[in-house]
Design an enzyme around this catalytic site. Structure first.
Site, PDB file in Angstrom:
ATOM      1  N   LYS A  22       0.835  -1.213   0.000  1.00  8.76           N
ATOM      2  CA  LYS A  22       0.000   0.000   0.000  1.00  8.76           C
ATOM      3  C   LYS A  22       0.866   1.257   0.000  1.00  8.76           C
ATOM      4  CE  LYS A  22      -1.690   1.538   4.096  1.00  8.76           C
ATOM      5  NZ  LYS A  22      -1.430   2.936   4.476  1.00  8.76           N
ATOM      6  N   ASN A  23       1.853   1.300   0.912  1.00  7.14           N
ATOM      7  CA  ASN A  23       2.610   2.539   1.075  1.00  7.14           C
ATOM      8  C   ASN A  23       3.647   2.775  -0.025  1.00  7.14           C
ATOM      9  OD1 ASN A  23       1.051   3.130   3.230  1.00  7.14           O
ATOM     10  ND2 ASN A  23       2.561   2.588   4.793  1.00  7.14           N
ATOM     11  N   ARG A  92      -4.682  10.531   4.812  1.00 10.80           N
ATOM     12  CA  ARG A  92      -3.619  11.530   4.934  1.00 10.80           C
ATOM     13  C   ARG A  92      -2.637  11.471   3.772  1.00 10.80           C
ATOM     14  NH1 ARG A  92      -2.691  13.691   9.727  1.00 10.80           N
ATOM     15  NH2 ARG A  92      -0.540  13.968   9.094  1.00 10.80           N
ATOM     16  N   CYS A 116      -4.636  12.587  13.691  1.00 13.35           N
ATOM     17  CA  CYS A 116      -5.388  11.364  13.443  1.00 13.35           C
ATOM     18  C   CYS A 116      -5.266  10.447  14.645  1.00 13.35           C
ATOM     19  CB  CYS A 116      -4.945  10.690  12.154  1.00 13.35           C
ATOM     20  SG  CYS A 116      -3.416   9.793  12.321  1.00 13.35           S
ATOM     21  N   ARG A 121       0.854  14.174  13.714  1.00  8.67           N
ATOM     22  CA  ARG A 121       1.333  14.005  12.341  1.00  8.67           C
ATOM     23  C   ARG A 121       1.344  15.293  11.510  1.00  8.67           C
ATOM     24  NH1 ARG A 121      -1.177   8.607   9.910  1.00  8.67           N
ATOM     25  NH2 ARG A 121       0.696   8.649   8.651  1.00  8.67           N
ATOM     26  N   ASP A 304       4.504   0.316  12.076  1.00  8.36           N
ATOM     27  CA  ASP A 304       3.304  -0.308  11.496  1.00  8.36           C
ATOM     28  C   ASP A 304       3.146  -1.776  11.904  1.00  8.36           C
ATOM     29  OD1 ASP A 304       2.699   2.076  10.321  1.00  8.36           O
ATOM     30  OD2 ASP A 304       3.376   1.530   8.307  1.00  8.36           O
ATOM     31  N   ARG A 396      -8.653  -0.428   4.669  1.00  8.82           N
ATOM     32  CA  ARG A 396      -7.778   0.600   4.102  1.00  8.82           C
ATOM     33  C   ARG A 396      -6.421   0.013   3.730  1.00  8.82           C
ATOM     34  NH1 ARG A 396      -6.884   5.659   7.560  1.00  8.82           N
ATOM     35  NH2 ARG A 396      -5.545   5.907   5.756  1.00  8.82           N
TER      36      ARG A 396
HETATM   37  N1  EPU Z   1       6.780  14.381  11.158  1.00  7.83           N
HETATM   38  C1  EPU Z   1       6.905  15.717  11.489  1.00  7.83           C
HETATM   39  N2  EPU Z   1       6.790  16.633  10.479  1.00  7.83           N
HETATM   40  C2  EPU Z   1       6.567  16.286   9.193  1.00  7.83           C
HETATM   41  C3  EPU Z   1       6.444  14.930   8.870  1.00  7.83           C
HETATM   42  C4  EPU Z   1       6.560  13.992   9.877  1.00  7.83           C
HETATM   43  O1  EPU Z   1       7.092  16.062  12.643  1.00  7.83           O
HETATM   44  O2  EPU Z   1       6.484  17.193   8.334  1.00  7.83           O
HETATM   45  C5  EPU Z   1       6.898  13.357  12.212  1.00  7.83           C
HETATM   46  C6  EPU Z   1       5.621  12.552  12.418  1.00  7.83           C
HETATM   47  O3  EPU Z   1       4.701  13.203  13.259  1.00  7.83           O
HETATM   48  C7  EPU Z   1       6.153  11.258  12.998  1.00  7.83           C
HETATM   49  C8  EPU Z   1       7.491  11.099  12.272  1.00  7.83           C
HETATM   50  O4  EPU Z   1       7.824  12.377  11.775  1.00  7.83           O
HETATM   51  O5  EPU Z   1       6.388  11.413  14.363  1.00  7.83           O
HETATM   52  C9  EPU Z   1       7.495  10.123  11.143  1.00  7.83           C
HETATM   53  O6  EPU Z   1       6.361  10.312  10.321  1.00  7.83           O
HETATM   54  P1  EPU Z   1       6.372  10.085   8.749  1.00  7.83           P
HETATM   55  O7  EPU Z   1       6.253  11.402   8.075  1.00  7.83           O
HETATM   56  O8  EPU Z   1       7.505   9.219   8.372  1.00  7.83           O
HETATM   57  O9  EPU Z   1       5.006   9.289   8.537  1.00  7.83           O
HETATM   58  P2  EPU Z   1       4.092   9.377   7.245  1.00  7.83           P
HETATM   59  O10 EPU Z   1       4.943   9.621   6.063  1.00  7.83           O
HETATM   60  O11 EPU Z   1       2.947  10.281   7.513  1.00  7.83           O
HETATM   61  C10 EPU Z   1       4.255   6.849   6.606  1.00  7.83           C
HETATM   62  C11 EPU Z   1       3.299   5.716   6.387  1.00  7.83           C
HETATM   63  C12 EPU Z   1       2.711   5.301   7.728  1.00  7.83           C
HETATM   64  C13 EPU Z   1       3.859   4.870   8.647  1.00  7.83           C
HETATM   65  C14 EPU Z   1       4.880   6.016   8.783  1.00  7.83           C
HETATM   66  C15 EPU Z   1       6.102   5.642   9.581  1.00  7.83           C
HETATM   67  C16 EPU Z   1       2.495   6.133   4.148  1.00  7.83           C
HETATM   68  C17 EPU Z   1       1.382   6.509   3.247  1.00  7.83           C
HETATM   69  N3  EPU Z   1       2.256   6.152   5.463  1.00  7.83           N
HETATM   70  O12 EPU Z   1       3.505   7.904   7.189  1.00  7.83           O
HETATM   71  O13 EPU Z   1       1.861   4.187   7.479  1.00  7.83           O
HETATM   72  O14 EPU Z   1       3.364   4.535   9.914  1.00  7.83           O
HETATM   73  O15 EPU Z   1       5.311   6.425   7.471  1.00  7.83           O
HETATM   74  O16 EPU Z   1       6.748   4.555   9.035  1.00  7.83           O
HETATM   75  O17 EPU Z   1       3.578   5.795   3.675  1.00  7.83           O
HETATM   76  C18 EPU Z   1       0.098   2.686   7.904  1.00  7.83           C
HETATM   77  O18 EPU Z   1       0.307   2.167   6.803  1.00  7.83           O
HETATM   78  O19 EPU Z   1      -0.640   2.143   8.776  1.00  7.83           O
HETATM   79  C19 EPU Z   1       0.739   3.962   8.241  1.00  7.83           C
HETATM   80  C20 EPU Z   1       0.284   4.762   9.200  1.00  7.83           C
END
Ligand code: EPU
Length: 416
Positions: A22-23, A92, A116, A121, A304, A396
């Site tokens: 998915k990701n 998101r 969320c 996030r 995850d 999802r």
């Molecule tokens: N963060 C910030 N600022 C930003 C971006 C992130 O502070 O601008 C923080 C977040 O709050 C968090 C950390 O950085 O504490 C890491 O978050 P990240 O941005 O890596 O998460 P994401 O890109 O929103 C993706 C996956 C998630 C997975 C996370 C961590 C996708 C679509 N989603 O989310 O997947 O948990 O990376 O590996 O790729 C899931 O599939 O269930 C899921 C939630």
């Protein structure tokens, strides 16, 4: 609203085939916007999030067709650069269109995602990076409005590695003027898959999968014909299902090299895992022993898989400490597991899981995607019947999980 009912206590046996990640599929779909023409993405899982991304891309004026795990994205015309709240609030990952839209059309208006179930996030790092590349960004009435005639290469340092942040900026930089260097970038296999897809479209990218990624912008990208990598979290969830039911299952179409941290912890807990002819075999012990984990960015233990691992530890021999370092609120499954008899207490970012002899089936509520998978695992291991409500979370991210578990012997059914 659908529910899932599980009669627990069955040893799982047989073979299961893993779908596309998915990701990885979601950013690839967003990357199609960077090209003009027909993009073919294969091995795309049939998930609610994939359909949401498809609808969002169609809303931008493109064609989207999904059949037999193949997504066709016709991106000749972009007629709108707006990603409205209705899409972003349901998923998101919609924010992944920000970079590609801005790079392709010079403009993007994307709803700011709110908090969320698993944490606040924020997306400040995505915005910081685009600003460094010369975008003018204003936040107004819940929207990010970004403009840039043409983005410029820049040196961007992330305070913490962000998966979708790295992906958004990599896509934006692929069409920028000059070279972009992303430092402290996310190293997840899904980032590497996106880089490989972009390279197949004509992008010039080095270092994906390490913390420094260099992207030399080009003027044009061609459409992709690309196959998504297998889903490592779905794989790990099935490994966990075998481990927790004293099962014996074989897993087809996986990439164990993307799963080392999880495999090591499963083995430490007593699961016997081996690889032969591209298939993983997982044999669960009579009872797992407890193991501590700390979630970390890749190659550390994936957040995850934290909830699913906790389900295993809830009936393991001994006490396990589970520390969640990525998201501040990713313990919502604890209260539900306690309703099934688990003995878990939380202090700050650490859950202390004292293994009990067995769980008892109960009605429980899924609170987010991975939490719902953890309740399925708990239900498979428990004595009696577990009914999981709000399974739309599960849909999802897991394609027909009950239909994949049933041939393994699980007594599981969906109640419409
Ligand atoms: N963060 C910030 N600022 C930003 C971006 C992130 O502070 O601008 C923080 C977040 O709050 C968090 C950390 O950085 O504490 C890491 O978050 P990240 O941005 O890596 O998460 P994401 O890109 O929103 C993706 C996956 C998630 C997975 C996370 C961590 C996708 C679509 N989603 O989310 O997947 O948990 O990376 O590996 O790729 C899931 O599939 O269930 C899921 C939630």
């Amino acid at each position: 609203m659908d529910k899932i009912e599980i009669e627990g206590g069955v040893r799982l046996k047989g073979e299961v085939c893993i779908g596309g990640a998915k990701n990885a599929a979601l950013p690839l779909m967003a990357a199609a916007i960077l090209s003009s023409g027909e993009n073919i993405i294969k091995n795309v899982p049939g998930l609610r999030d994939v359909m949401t991304m498809g609808k969002l891309i169609a809303h931008l004026g493109c064609g989207f067709h999904f059949e037999n795990n193949q997504a066709l994205l016709q991106t000749k015309k972009i007629t709108s650069a707006d990603a409205p709240y209705d899409f972003v609030k349901t998923m998101r990952a919609s924010v992944l269109v920000l970079g590609p839209l801005l790079a392709r059309t010079g403009r993007a208006k994307v709803s700011l995602p709110g908090g969320c179930a698993i944490g606040a996030r924020p997306i400040n790092l995505h915005i910081m990076g685009l600003e460094k590349m010369g975008a003018a960004i204003v936040l107004s009435e819940g929207y990010i409005e970004a403009k840039a005639k043409r983005l410029k290469g820049a040196e961007i340092y992330f305070d913490m590695p962000t998966v979708t942040g790295t992906e958004n900026l990599m896509m934006a930089a692929a069409l920028a003027d000059g070279t972009t260097i992303l430092e402290n970038a996310a190293c997840e296999p899904e980032v590497v898959d996106l880089a490989n897809a972009l390279i197949s479209m004509g992008a010039v990218i080095e270092g994906a999968g390490t913390s420094i990624v260099r992207i030399k912008g080009v003027n044009k990208l061609r459409p992709m014909n690309y196959t998504v990598i297998p889903d490592r979290i779905e794989t790990a969830t099935f490994i966990a299902a075998s481990a927790v039911t004293n099962g014996e299952i074989r897993i087809k179409n996986s990439r164990p090299d993307n799963l080392e941290a999880v495999l090591n912890k499963m083995k430490e807990g007593g699961a016997v895992i081996s690889e032969k002819k591209g298939k993983l075999s997982v044999k669960g012990p009579a009872r797992l022993s407890s193991v501590d984990i700390k979630t970390m960015p890749y190659p550390g233990f994936a957040t995850d898989m934290q909830a699913q691992f906790m389900a295993l530890m809830s009936i393991a021999e001994g006490t396990s400490l589970i520390t969640e370092n990525i998201f501040e609120n990713r313990f919502m499954h604890v209260a539900e597991m306690k309703r099934m008899g688990a003995d878990i207490s939380i202090e700050g970012a650490t859950a202390t899981v004292r293994g009990v002899k067995s769980l008892k089936g109960a009605p429980v509520m899924a609170t987010d995607l991975r939490a719902s998978a953890s309740l399925i695992l708990a239900g498979l291991a428990a004595k009696g019947t577990t009914v999981i409500d709000r399974v739309y979370h599960l849909d999802r991210g897991y394609e027909r999980i009950e239909e994949k578990l049933r041939p393994l012997g699980a007594k599981i059914r969906r109640i419409k």
